[in-house]
Design a protein around this motif. Structure first.
Motif, PDB file in Angstrom:
ATOM      1  N   ILE A   1      -3.247  -8.497 -12.006  1.00 51.94           N
ATOM      2  CA  ILE A   1      -1.874  -8.070 -11.776  1.00 51.94           C
ATOM      3  C   ILE A   1      -1.425  -8.737 -10.480  1.00 51.94           C
ATOM      4  N   GLN A   2      -2.121  -9.800 -10.179  1.00 48.39           N
ATOM      5  CA  GLN A   2      -2.092 -10.433  -8.873  1.00 48.39           C
ATOM      6  C   GLN A   2      -0.809 -10.185  -8.082  1.00 48.39           C
ATOM      7  N   ASP A   3       0.157 -11.062  -8.222  1.00 45.51           N
ATOM      8  CA  ASP A   3       1.231 -10.975  -7.253  1.00 45.51           C
ATOM      9  C   ASP A   3       2.384 -10.065  -7.656  1.00 45.51           C
ATOM     10  N   THR A   4       2.075  -8.838  -8.082  1.00 48.30           N
ATOM     11  CA  THR A   4       3.194  -7.931  -8.232  1.00 48.30           C
ATOM     12  C   THR A   4       3.524  -7.438  -6.840  1.00 48.30           C
ATOM     13  N   PHE A   5       4.294  -8.245  -6.148  1.00 44.44           N
ATOM     14  CA  PHE A   5       4.593  -7.957  -4.759  1.00 44.44           C
ATOM     15  C   PHE A   5       5.496  -6.736  -4.672  1.00 44.44           C
TER      16      PHE A   5
ATOM     17  N   LYS B   1       8.329  -2.134  -1.388  1.00 45.84           N
ATOM     18  CA  LYS B   1       8.864  -0.812  -1.061  1.00 45.84           C
ATOM     19  C   LYS B   1       8.118  -0.132   0.088  1.00 45.84           C
ATOM     20  N   PRO B   2       6.770  -0.041   0.029  1.00 46.89           N
ATOM     21  CA  PRO B   2       6.091   0.653   1.122  1.00 46.89           C
ATOM     22  C   PRO B   2       6.329  -0.002   2.472  1.00 46.89           C
ATOM     23  N   ARG B   3       6.413  -1.324   2.478  1.00 48.11           N
ATOM     24  CA  ARG B   3       6.602  -1.976   3.768  1.00 48.11           C
ATOM     25  C   ARG B   3       8.016  -1.789   4.293  1.00 48.11           C
TER      26      ARG B   3
ATOM     27  N   PHE C   1       9.688   0.737   3.757  1.00 42.86           N
ATOM     28  CA  PHE C   1       9.665   2.110   4.250  1.00 42.86           C
ATOM     29  C   PHE C   1       9.112   2.159   5.664  1.00 42.86           C
ATOM     30  N   ILE C   2       8.135   1.305   5.915  1.00 45.33           N
ATOM     31  CA  ILE C   2       7.566   1.252   7.262  1.00 45.33           C
ATOM     32  C   ILE C   2       8.636   0.897   8.273  1.00 45.33           C
TER      33      ILE C   2
ATOM     34  N   LEU D   1      10.692   3.852   8.944  1.00 46.36           N
ATOM     35  CA  LEU D   1      10.025   4.822   9.812  1.00 46.36           C
ATOM     36  C   LEU D   1      10.047   4.346  11.256  1.00 46.36           C
ATOM     37  N   PHE D   2       9.919   3.034  11.416  1.00 43.73           N
ATOM     38  CA  PHE D   2       9.996   2.525  12.769  1.00 43.73           C
ATOM     39  C   PHE D   2      11.373   2.805  13.356  1.00 43.73           C
TER      40      PHE D   2
ATOM     41  N   VAL E   1      13.250   5.263  12.594  1.00 41.87           N
ATOM     42  CA  VAL E   1      13.288   6.676  12.958  1.00 41.87           C
ATOM     43  C   VAL E   1      12.643   6.889  14.316  1.00 41.87           C
TER      44      VAL E   1
ATOM     45  N   LYS F   1       9.857 -12.680  -1.724  1.00 38.61           N
ATOM     46  CA  LYS F   1       9.398 -12.546  -0.347  1.00 38.61           C
ATOM     47  C   LYS F   1      10.485 -12.922   0.639  1.00 38.61           C
TER      48      LYS F   1
ATOM     49  N   ASN G   1      -8.928  -6.548  -8.651  1.00 36.93           N
ATOM     50  CA  ASN G   1      -7.613  -7.156  -8.524  1.00 36.93           C
ATOM     51  C   ASN G   1      -6.874  -6.646  -7.308  1.00 36.93           C
ATOM     52  N   HIS G   2      -5.998  -7.459  -6.843  1.00 37.68           N
ATOM     53  CA  HIS G   2      -5.206  -7.070  -5.681  1.00 37.68           C
ATOM     54  C   HIS G   2      -3.849  -6.598  -6.120  1.00 37.68           C
ATOM     55  N   ASP G   3      -3.502  -5.424  -5.661  1.00 44.06           N
ATOM     56  CA  ASP G   3      -2.154  -4.978  -5.943  1.00 44.06           C
ATOM     57  C   ASP G   3      -1.193  -5.481  -4.888  1.00 44.06           C
TER      58      ASP G   3
ATOM     59  N   ALA H   1       0.091  -8.123  -1.841  1.00 36.91           N
ATOM     60  CA  ALA H   1       0.145  -9.538  -1.519  1.00 36.91           C
ATOM     61  C   ALA H   1      -0.527  -9.794  -0.185  1.00 36.91           C
TER      62      ALA H   1
ATOM     63  N   ALA I   1      -0.286   0.782   3.245  1.00 35.43           N
ATOM     64  CA  ALA I   1       0.938   0.032   2.981  1.00 35.43           C
ATOM     65  C   ALA I   1       0.908  -1.294   3.725  1.00 35.43           C
TER      66      ALA I   1
ATOM     67  N   ILE J   1       3.007   5.628  10.993  1.00 34.15           N
ATOM     68  CA  ILE J   1       4.024   5.059  10.102  1.00 34.15           C
ATOM     69  C   ILE J   1       3.374   4.569   8.820  1.00 34.15           C
TER      70      ILE J   1
ATOM     71  N   SER K   1       4.117   6.071   5.020  1.00 32.97           N
ATOM     72  CA  SER K   1       4.597   5.173   3.978  1.00 32.97           C
ATOM     73  C   SER K   1       3.619   5.127   2.814  1.00 32.97           C
TER      74      SER K   1
ATOM     75  N   ASN L   1       4.616   6.290  -0.973  1.00 36.75           N
ATOM     76  CA  ASN L   1       4.935   5.220  -1.913  1.00 36.75           C
ATOM     77  C   ASN L   1       3.800   4.756  -2.794  1.00 36.75           C
ATOM     78  N   MET L   2       2.573   5.073  -2.447  1.00 42.99           N
ATOM     79  CA  MET L   2       1.490   4.375  -3.129  1.00 42.99           C
ATOM     80  C   MET L   2       0.535   5.305  -3.871  1.00 42.99           C
TER      81      MET L   2
ATOM     82  N   ILE M   1       5.127  10.679  14.508  1.00 46.88           N
ATOM     83  CA  ILE M   1       6.270   9.769  14.530  1.00 46.88           C
ATOM     84  C   ILE M   1       7.445  10.408  15.247  1.00 46.88           C
TER      85      ILE M   1
END
Ligand code: HEA
Ligand code: HEA
Ligand code: CUA
Ligand SMILES: [Cu+2]
Lengths: 117, 188, 626, 380
Positions: B4-8, B11-13, B15-16, B19-20, B22, B158, C11-13, C15, C130, C203, C207, C211-212, C237
């Motif tokens: 499922i390699q590059d399912t980039f 969203k979580p990032r 969100f980071i 949060l920063f 905030v 990206k 596998n890597h979810d 990137a 994350a 943080i 996250s 999300n995960m 935070i």
């Protein structure tokens, strides 16, 4: 696991419901009305002495809060957001007010007790 | 077990970054609450007429937000060259903002409102605008990161992701500055 | 070898991990794998704990034998213990650094850092954090903070010594005490790095949790550990940035000569130019962080003990929802009680009244937690693993320490108790004992997950009983010193006639502390020995339900070979009637446990209820469950 | 970890030191060895049981369960012992009016918390004992019970409401006193500095005068502003002497860092903060002599000392407080010197001859002014 709590997952669907044209105008009308009342107070009631400045200030605050509520709830869509977000924002709003009141009381106290030169 | 390699998943990032934002707001909340109590305890605030340079810098930073917004729009239409140009404009505006802040400090110093003095409210102006400038530097870093992504022709997802975090952060520091400026204006 | 095989096909979810080659450095030092980072946090935390514990023994020696010389102290403290007696300034430095390390480095970074990193991805079913990069950065900032903090022992003027709360003007005016010079600067630098580290960590945790989560893992199926780490991270935070604001202003006061916290100060006859600031403002900013901080310290421990108690009682945790809501309640309330540290510091007495009310309200969610723990033990089938012993110890300490908090929270009682040994006793019970026990419970429980080996249980028993008894012996008597009006941070009790009667108690306490410290040798030996020589662990040594035990013992980047398991049920189905084993992992679908399903398991899903009813009609035997 | 100054230690006989250190290390190693041997013995025992096909040697679950039960019993006794033995070494009953209220509040809290402590611990260790592992039993699947949970939320909430209300009333009665203009408290200013206290009595006018830290000099260490008429008759004192039964209003200030004015016998504590003036009003109820009788200790002295970390001398910042009868107080106060001396007169350009005694009307006017400021201060 009794209290079935779906709050986090559901309600997604009525996200974009509501806020029809008519609703917007209605909310706009309410906001306009409040503003008119504020103007009346400022321009008529207080100068004519029907209301003291002191009470006027409180009325202002209440009316402004009401306005803020309408704006936040309808125009900023909060009314249609998830419960969690609603709660979080309400709680932080209450907190901010609470903190400001605390800070002003504390500042007033320091004002009396600090040696001003 | 297929790759499922590059399912980039940005969203979580993203969100980071939120949060920063905030936590950064909270820090400035801490600063302003210091100021509120301090001013209340003195019965007065900094008592200055803020230098005009702050008005210009506010305009500049609003402008930079607009160019960044347009850049994001250009990217959505996959118009990379326009995006890059607009990003460059944003960077230049950011630098102009920094210069103006220095300018403002200079004119404050000239009127005698220096960092070190016995009115902490005046020192406070330097501290918050300085801390804000640090955020600007970080923001410029993110914009350059977005630029670099655009030049390196990374996958579109990206590039867009980099653009998005730069936007989130940059609009935040824009609003933050307006907030600080208005706060300082109101709490003279 | 199975590791290698697995490694190739996983596998890597995410990137940014295109390259695979792991060198020694990228595997053990600049690792971005959450499990390795967890281990790094843990081992650094343990080292810092041992150092801080050593410091406590040093100053306990001074307190017990204030006019005796210990030449060996001079041997390794040098000029700070000339003639074998610790100097007053150095005593304060020891106390300050002891407090700072214990609160921030051991129980914030060491506890949250270790277990949030280890368990969040593993228990919610994620491949990693994350942002693994931020996660690595978080550890290295923490590491630098530790190094800088320790380096202050090697400078001429010694480490910061104004107490871990570094109240100005003492900590700002360099002339006020030697430790307020370079030592204090290092303290501030270390703190800024530390806060940066905590924020990056926090943080990331928030996250990741939001999300995960894997399929099926909705918020109300998360183990209480995750809830606790999640809320702790939110707490961090929202409160650490305020400390940053305070610290920045302090740095300006110290290094540039501004007057944020200073006013009207005369050192001897030397009039300082500062005017207009107020030290009270630092206290507000500090405690706005400082109070949530103490819950940052205890909440992960409470989460860990919830999990451990449930697993080892072979019973679902009692009142799962109430446990979550009480954690949320503590989180929210902890922001509005900071003033209880300032009842008598010159804060507006009106606010004192307000803060008293909010403070005592916190006891309500704490009470719910306590009683739910007790109810979980009730009619359980309790296995006393070392982790379980420590979790029970935690409950005991939390009750004892929390109850003394009720005294302090009462503003009118705090008048006479503030800054006495009563406070010291209170926070050591609740933090120095309860939270530490939570951490130790976590280490014993998840050691197999971290290192693939088991710790020696019998050494664990020894460690528990010695520490448990010794900690009570150390901290219980200290309350009475406080009630007699003995202030804290006193170098010696010899100058006051009325304190002399406590000297014998002090000697006793010091011996108990030494016993506690030596007991830690059992732990340290056990820990490091078992990393290399421990019995190899089975995959699910405690027969627990949570997701981390479905991952292979060998660590792989990405945690699970193949797909991440799906979650079907809450994590606490222990001893469910109608099921033959006394635990049902979260990954077992209800369709495989027809004989034990209960109506409310389906959360109102009518289709599933229907299927269940049909099945029960077809299999009437299942009716006699219960 | 501090090799830093190790070199600078020539005087002591290092041989002895090393010997004793090595001795203790050896003792510790011996203990470790002993423990290791016990551990091995247990292991051998268990292995042999296993080899004989008997059930495993030691049932550790039972061992721990019993230890917890034992711990409960011994621990509760230990608590009782502490309450009675160490509990009897504490401060005597409060020697001030508000202190009695605090003591009452304390006792109430102590009773409630002790009950909670004992009950919860009996449950905790009792359950641990009773419900220890047994292969024959299965735990009772009991995930929640809303009624019980509500009960144990509401009961603590009620108990805490009682504590909050009483605490709040006590607190209010301490810090929000209504001033009686006919019964003005005696003002005493206390100034802290590293590492001593200075006491200033108001003199005949009953008002302590202004201070300004910028006036601090070697001759005027408190920075008293003698331009202010109220300052001129202010008196210094080595100890704090106060008349019994009369309200005292402490004015607390600090010269350098934060200290804490702590007077445990009177249940009085308030931090002294540089740049701030804070007030604490209390009424002593027992003279020193009475207290000496009560405690059976002819050397008994009331003290006040510093409770906030303030530097290397923090552990020794004390002064004696003497509570005496009104008459004794009058004679004592008459003997005290004023802060204003001839040097200072010159410095402030004041006539060196003693200032004329103020008219009665003048001082009365001052008094009512003082009352006003006090009230303002107390109002918020
Ligand atoms: C893990 C850390 C931790 C925790 C959890 C707590 C918990 C609490 N703390 Fe503590 N506290 C500290 C760490 C902690 N504290 C530290 C480090 C300091 C000192 C800092 C310094 O100055 O250096 C401090 C200081 C401190 C003070 C300031 C004292 C002073 O300086 O004068 C106060 C005052 O209100 C206080 C109160 C409380 C209260 C009310 C709780 C409550 O949350 C406790 C709630 C728990 C219970 C009450 C027990 C369980 C409940 C029941 C069994 C139900 C039944 C109970 C009743 C009906 C009463 N603490
Ligand atoms: C977590 C916090 C923590 C811990 C564990 C401790 C542990 C100890 N503390 Fe400390 N202490 C503080 C936090 C802590 N302390 C703080 C914040 C202050 C205030 C500082 C200030 O005033 O500014 C203070 C102050 C303080 C004082 C008051 C000094 C004074 O005011 O003059 C005293 C006096 O006896 C004391 C003693 C001890 C002793 C004997 C121990 C221990 O030695 C007890 C025995 C040891 C243990 C019970 C186990 C320790 C566990 C491990 C080493 C294993 C770690 C495990 C893992 C990492 C998995 N401490
Ligand atoms: Cu003065 Cu402590
Ligand atoms: Cu607190």
């Amino acid at each position: 696991m009794s209290e079935h709590t779906h709050t986090t997952e559901e309600h997604g669907h009525d996200d974009h419901a509501g806020l029809s044209k008519g609703k917007i105008w209605k909310v706009f009308g309410i906001l306009l009305l409040i503003t008119v009342i504020e103007f009346i107070i400022a321009l008529v009631l207080i100068p004519k002495g029907y209301m003291t400045q002191h009470i006027g200030n409180y009325v202002y605050i209440v009316l402004t809060l009401l306005k803020a509520f309408y704006i936040v709830a309808y125009f900023m869509h909060l009314k249609y957001e998830k419960l969690g977000l609603q709660l979080a924002l309400t709680v932080s709003f209450i907190f901010i007010i609470y903190f400001i009141v605390l800070m002003l009381t504390e500042g007033g106290f320091l004002n009396i007790h600090m040696m001003n030169h | 077990m297929e790759k499922i390699q590059d399912t980039f998943d940005p969203k979580p990032r993203k969100f980071i970054v939120w949060l920063f934002v905030v936590s950064s707001s909270i820090m400035f909340g801490g600063f302003t609450s210091y100021y509120l109590v301090f001013a209340a305890s003195k019965g007065k605030g900094h008592g200055l007429v803020l230098p005009d340079a702050f008005i210009y810098s506010s305009l500049v930073i609003i402008a930079s937000s607009i160019t960044l917004f347009l850049a994001a729009k250009a990217l959505r239409k996959l118009n990379f060259s326009l995006q890059r140009n607009l990003l460059w404009v944003t960077v230049i505006l950011a630098i102009a903002f920094g210069v103006m802040q220095f300018n403002a400090w200079g004119s404050m110093v000239r009127t005698g409102a220096t960092l070190v003095g016995n009115n902490a409210a005046i020192s406070f102006i330097y501290v918050v605008s300085g801390m804000h400038l640090l955020h600007i530097i970080a923001g410029v870093g993110l914009i350059i990161n977005a630029l670099a992504g655009s030049y390196k022709s990374l996958p579109v997802a990206k590039v867009q992701y980099r653009m998005q975090i730069a936007s989130i952060f940059w609009h935040f520091i824009d609003i933050l500055w307006i907030y600080l400026y208005v706060f300082l204006l109101l709490n003279r | 070898m199975s590791t290698i095989a697995l490694h190739d096909e996983h596998n890597h979810d995410h990137a940014d991990h295109g390259h695979h080659k792991e060198t020694l450095i990228s595997k053990y030092i600049f690792s971005m794998d959450h499990k390795m980072i967890a281990k790094q946090f843990l081992i650094t935390g343990i080292i810092m704990a041992v150092i801080a514990m050593g410091l406590s023994i040093l100053f306990r020696i001074q307190l017990a034998w204030p006019d005796q010389n210990f030449p060996f102290l001079e041997t390794f403290l040098g000029k700070w213990a000339e003639g074998g007696r610790i100097k007053p300034d150095f005593y304060l430095a020891l106390v300050t650094i002891h407090g700072t390390i214990m609160v921030f480095f051991v129980l914030t970074a060491g506890l949250s850092g270790t277990f949030s990193n280890l368990l969040i991805p593993l228990q919610i079913g994620a491949r990693d954090m994350a942002s693994p990069f931020l996660n690595m950065l978080s550890y290295w900032f923490f590491f630098m903070a530790c190094v800088i903090m320790m380096s202050s022992f090697f400078i001429q003027t010694g480490p910061a010594s104004g107490g871990w709360t570094v109240y100005p003007p003492l900590s700002v005016v360099a002339k006020a005490m030697p430790g307020s010079g370079l030592g204090m600067t290092l303290w501030l630098v270390s703190m800024v790095l530390f806060v940066a580290s905590s924020l990056m960590g926090g943080i990331n945790y928030v996250s990741t949790v939001l999300n995960m989560r894997t399929k099926g893992m909705d918020l109300w199926k998360m183990p209480l550990t995750i809830w606790a780490f999640f809320l702790t991270a939110i707490l961090g935070i929202l409160s650490f940035p305020v400390l940053v604001a305070g610290v920045v202003l302090m740095v300006f006061d110290r290094s540039f000569g501004t007057s944020f916290y200073l006013s009207d100060i005369v050192m001897g006859t030397d009039i300082l130019p500062n005017e207009g600031g107020s030290p009270i403002l630092w206290q507000h900013l500090f405690w706005f962080l400082g109070h949530p901080e103490v819950y940052i310290v205890i909440m992960p421990a409470l989460g860990i003990s919830s999990e451990v108690i449930s697993v080892n009682s072979r019973k679902p945790i009692f009142g799962y929802h109430a446990m979550v809501y009480s954690l949320i309640g503590i989180t929210v309330l902890s922001f509005i009680v900071w003033g209880h540290h300032m009842f008598v510091t010159g804060m507006n007495p009106l606010l004192g009244g307000v803060f008293m009310i909010t403070t005592l309200i916190i006891a309500v969610p704490s009470a719910v937690k306590t009683f739910n723990y007790l109810a979980t033990l009730w009619r359980g089938n309790i296995r006393f693993t070392p982790a379980m012993l420590f979790a029970i110890g935690l409950v005991s300490f939390f009750i004892s320490g929390g109850l003394t908090g009720i005294f302090l929270g009462n503003a009118s009682l705090d008048i006479n108790l503030h800054d006495t040994y009563f406070v010291v006793a209170h926070f050591h019970l609740v933090m120095g004992s309860a939270a530490i026990f939570g951490m130790l419970a976590g280490v014993y429980h998840w050691f197999p997950k971290m290192f693939g080996r088991m710790m020696n249980a019998k050494l664990g028993y020894l460690h528990f009983w010695l520490t448990f008894i010794a900690a009570y012996l150390v901290f219980f008597p200290l309350h009475f010193l406080g009630l007699d009006g003995v202030p804290r941070r006193y170098y010696a009790f010899t100058e006051f006639e009325f304190m002399k009667k406590w000297l014998t108690v002090n000697v006793f306490v010091t011996w108990a502390a030494i016993m506690a410290a030596l007991a830690q040798v059992a732990f340290l030996f056990n820990f490091f020995y078992s990393i290399f020589k421990g019995k190899v662990s089975p995959q699910n040594p405690w027969e627990a339900n949570t997701l981390e035990w479905t991952a292979p013992v060998e660590h792989l980047h990405g945690n699970w070979p193949g797909e991440i398991p799906t979650v079907y049920r809450w994590p606490y189905d222990y001893s469910k009637p109608g099921h033959d084993a006394d635990f049902i992992p979260q990954t077992v679908p209800f369709s495989q446990t027809m004989s034990s399903n209960l109506p409310h398991d389906f959360e109102g899903n009518e289709e599933a209820e229907k299927i269940q009813q049909d099945w029960e009609l077809a299999n009437p035997v299942a009716e006699n469950k219960g | 970890q501090d090799a830093a100054g190790a070199a600078a230690a020539p005087k002591v006989d290092m041989g002895e030191v090393y010997k004793s250190v090595i001795f203790y290390i050896l003792v510790f190693l011996a203990v470790c060895l002993f423990i290791a041997i016990i551990g091995k013995a247990i292991k051998v025992y268990e292995l042999s049981r296993e080899a004989q096909g008997k059930p495993v040697g030691i049932n550790w679950n039972r061992v721990h369960a019993s230890l917890f039960a034992l711990f409960l019993v011994i621990g509760l006794y230990g608590v009782y012992w502490e309450y009675t033995v160490h509990g009897s070494m504490l401060l005597p009953d409060a020697a001030s009016e508000h202190g009695k209220k605090i003591d009452k509040m304390f006792n109430l809290t102590l009773i409630i918390t002790t009950i909670v402590f004992v009950v919860t611990h009996i449950l905790l260790f009792g359950f641990s004992y009773i419900y220890k592992y047994s292969a024959k039993r299965k735990a009772y699947y009991y995930p929640h019970n809303n009624t019980i949970e509500k009960i144990w939320t509401i009961i603590p909430a009620l108990v805490l409401t009682v504590l909050v209300l009483m605490g709040f009333l006590t607190w209010r009665s301490i810090f929000f006193k209504v001033e009686d203009p006919n019964h003005k408290p005696l003002q005493i200013e206390v100034t802290s500095e590293q590492f001593k206290w200075s006491i200033r009595y108001p003199g005949a006018d009953g008002i302590v005068g202004n201070k300004n830290y910028k006036l601090t000099t070697a001759t005027n260490p408190l920075g008293i502003d003698f331009k202010d008429i109220n300052s001129r008759d202010d008196e210094m004192a080595d100890e704090m002497v106060i008349p019994v039964g009369k309200p005292v209003k402490l004015i607390l200030t600090s010269k350098d860092v934060i200290h804490s004015f702590y007077m445990p016998h009177f249940r009085v504590q308030l931090n002294t903060v540089p740049g701030m003036r804070v007030f604490f009003e209390f009424t002593p109820t027992k003279t020193t002599a009475e207290m000496q009788q009560e405690t059976n200790d002819p050397n008994f002295k009331y003290l006040f000392f510093c409770a906030k970390i303030c530097g290397s001398g923090h552990y020794n910042m004390q002064k004696v407080v003497r509570v005496v009868s009104e008459a004794e107080y009058k004679t004592w106060i008459a003997e005290q010197k004023t802060y204003l001396n001839d040097d200072l007169r010159k410095q402030f350009n004041l006539p060196v001859a003693p200032a004329a005694v103020k008219s009665v009307a003048d001082s009365a006017a001052k008094d009512s002014a003082a009352v006003k400021t006090n009230q303002m201060a107390l109002n918020k």
